[in-house]
Design a protein around this motif. Structure first.
Motif, PDB file in Angstrom:
ATOM      1  N   CYS A 151       3.942  12.226   4.796  1.00 32.10           N
ATOM      2  CA  CYS A 151       2.900  11.894   5.684  1.00 32.10           C
ATOM      3  C   CYS A 151       3.420  12.226   7.089  1.00 32.10           C
ATOM      4  N   LYS A 152       2.755  12.495   7.882  1.00 28.46           N
ATOM      5  CA  LYS A 152       2.780  13.161   9.329  1.00 28.46           C
ATOM      6  C   LYS A 152       2.798  12.001  10.211  1.00 28.46           C
ATOM      7  N   LEU A 153       3.909  11.352  10.624  1.00 27.26           N
ATOM      8  CA  LEU A 153       3.613  10.252  11.587  1.00 27.26           C
ATOM      9  C   LEU A 153       4.186  10.589  13.015  1.00 27.26           C
ATOM     10  N   CYS A 189       0.684  -1.136   0.057  1.00 27.29           N
ATOM     11  CA  CYS A 189       0.141   0.269   0.015  1.00 27.29           C
ATOM     12  C   CYS A 189       0.974   1.059   0.009  1.00 27.29           C
ATOM     13  N   THR A 190       0.377   2.427  -0.539  1.00 26.10           N
ATOM     14  CA  THR A 190       0.989   3.542  -0.341  1.00 26.10           C
ATOM     15  C   THR A 190      -0.148   4.643   0.235  1.00 26.10           C
ATOM     16  N   PHE A 191       0.540   5.396   1.201  1.00 22.75           N
ATOM     17  CA  PHE A 191      -0.067   6.529   1.843  1.00 22.75           C
ATOM     18  C   PHE A 191       0.588   7.831   1.460  1.00 22.75           C
ATOM     19  N   LYS A 192      -0.233   8.830   1.025  1.00 21.42           N
ATOM     20  CA  LYS A 192       0.335  10.167   0.600  1.00 21.42           C
ATOM     21  C   LYS A 192      -0.501  11.325   1.150  1.00 21.42           C
ATOM     22  N   GLY A 193       0.269  11.965   1.867  1.00 16.82           N
ATOM     23  CA  GLY A 193      -0.162  13.220   2.746  1.00 16.82           C
ATOM     24  C   GLY A 193      -1.303  12.966   3.772  1.00 16.82           C
ATOM     25  N   CYS A 194      -0.995  11.671   4.441  1.00 15.07           N
ATOM     26  CA  CYS A 194      -1.805  11.332   5.512  1.00 15.07           C
ATOM     27  C   CYS A 194      -1.226  11.605   6.697  1.00 15.07           C
ATOM     28  N   ASN A 195      -2.141  11.704   7.796  1.00 11.34           N
ATOM     29  CA  ASN A 195      -1.653  12.246   9.061  1.00 11.34           C
ATOM     30  C   ASN A 195      -1.963  10.949   9.842  1.00 11.34           C
ATOM     31  N   ARG A 220       9.077   8.884   2.623  1.00 10.60           N
ATOM     32  CA  ARG A 220       9.942   9.928   1.731  1.00 10.60           C
ATOM     33  C   ARG A 220       8.921  11.030   2.130  1.00 10.60           C
ATOM     34  N   ASP A 221       9.732  12.215   2.572  1.00 12.17           N
ATOM     35  CA  ASP A 221       9.278  13.697   2.698  1.00 12.17           C
ATOM     36  C   ASP A 221       8.313  13.400   4.099  1.00 12.17           C
ATOM     37  N   CYS A 222       8.556  12.735   4.815  1.00 16.77           N
ATOM     38  CA  CYS A 222       7.531  12.490   6.302  1.00 16.77           C
ATOM     39  C   CYS A 222       8.273  12.930   7.319  1.00 16.77           C
ATOM     40  N   HIS A 223       7.348  13.401   8.229  1.00 17.61           N
ATOM     41  CA  HIS A 223       7.842  13.813   9.718  1.00 17.61           C
ATOM     42  C   HIS A 223       7.416  12.773  10.701  1.00 17.61           C
ATOM     43  N   LEU A 224       8.527  12.122  11.342  1.00 16.79           N
ATOM     44  CA  LEU A 224       8.333  10.870  12.074  1.00 16.79           C
ATOM     45  C   LEU A 224       8.918  11.281  13.787  1.00 16.79           C
ATOM     46  N   ASP A 225       9.046  12.452  13.874  1.00 17.65           N
ATOM     47  CA  ASP A 225       9.596  13.010  15.124  1.00 17.65           C
ATOM     48  C   ASP A 225       8.736  12.146  16.341  1.00 17.65           C
ATOM     49  N   TYR A 226       9.547  11.835  17.430  1.00 20.83           N
ATOM     50  CA  TYR A 226       9.100  11.202  18.455  1.00 20.83           C
ATOM     51  C   TYR A 226       8.601   9.779  18.500  1.00 20.83           C
ATOM     52  N   SER A 227       8.943   9.048  17.280  1.00 18.18           N
ATOM     53  CA  SER A 227       8.314   7.940  17.083  1.00 18.18           C
ATOM     54  C   SER A 227       9.309   6.923  17.720  1.00 18.18           C
TER      55      SER A 227
END
Length: 192
Positions: free
Chosen positions: A74-76, A49-55, A94-101
């Motif tokens: 995505c914002k993760l 699967c692909t998730f694009k621009g998901c929160n 790619r181009d994701c925010h994974l801070d504090y994960s």
């Protein structure tokens, strides 16, 4: 309750925030601009699967299957990936925010992180062998007992970790990032 099966479907602009998603299997599906913040995705399988621009901020992934899943823009934030099913766990970002994960003890062999923010992410005891961090910000990311063999950090920034407590044979670094490997010695390094 019957398990829902979805194949080659596209889901756009849906809001699942705070909801418990019915257990199911999604194969070769695309999710675009969906909100999964604080959603409970327990025991759901996502395959190819692909998730694009998901929160996904603070989403719950207990026993969730992520099998060859790609996240783009995505914002993760604050996601505990270590709770995911280990069976065929394969992800790329790619181009994701994974801070504090957290990826505590996850097998991420050959994982690709490209242009991601990975601030204060927990990679303790993870297997990141042959992974790549292309243009990623690893500020305060935690690497303790981590397998970093053949991992590519050449374009990553702000990483600091102790080579003495991580496996690092064949890991790749740019000259400008060497100070992140020597931080524990509290020495000054001057670049010409």
């Amino acid at each position: 309750m019957e398990t829902q099966i979805h194949d080659k479907e596209t889901f756009e602009n849906l809001d699942f925030s705070g909801q418990a998603i019915q257990e199911g299997e999604y194969t070769k599906c695309i999710f675009a601009n969906c909100n999964f913040s604080k959603a409970n995705l327990r025991s759901t399988d996502f395959i190819d699967c692909t998730f694009k621009g998901c929160n996904f901020a603070l989403a719950l992934l207990d026993n969730t299957g992520l099998k060859n899943v790609t996240f783009i823009a995505c914002k993760l934030i604050g996601v505990n990936f270590s709770a995911c099913s280990n069976f065929l766990f394969t992800v790329s970002f790619r181009d994701c925010h994974l801070d504090y994960s957290s990826f505590f003890q996850k097998k991420l062999k050959k994982a690709v992180f490209a242009k991601c923010s990975l601030k204060e992410v927990d990679f303790e005891q993870a297997d990141l062998s042959s992974a790549s961090f292309n243009n990623c910000d690893l500020y305060n990311a935690r690497f303790i007992g981590t397998n970093l063999e053949k991992t590519d950090f050449r374009t990553a920034i702000n990483y600091t970790f102790d080579p003495e407590i991580n496996k690092m044979k064949g890991a790749r670094f740019a000259y400008s990032g060497i100070s992140g490997l020597l931080a524990k010695y509290n020495i000054d390094i001057e670049y010409e």
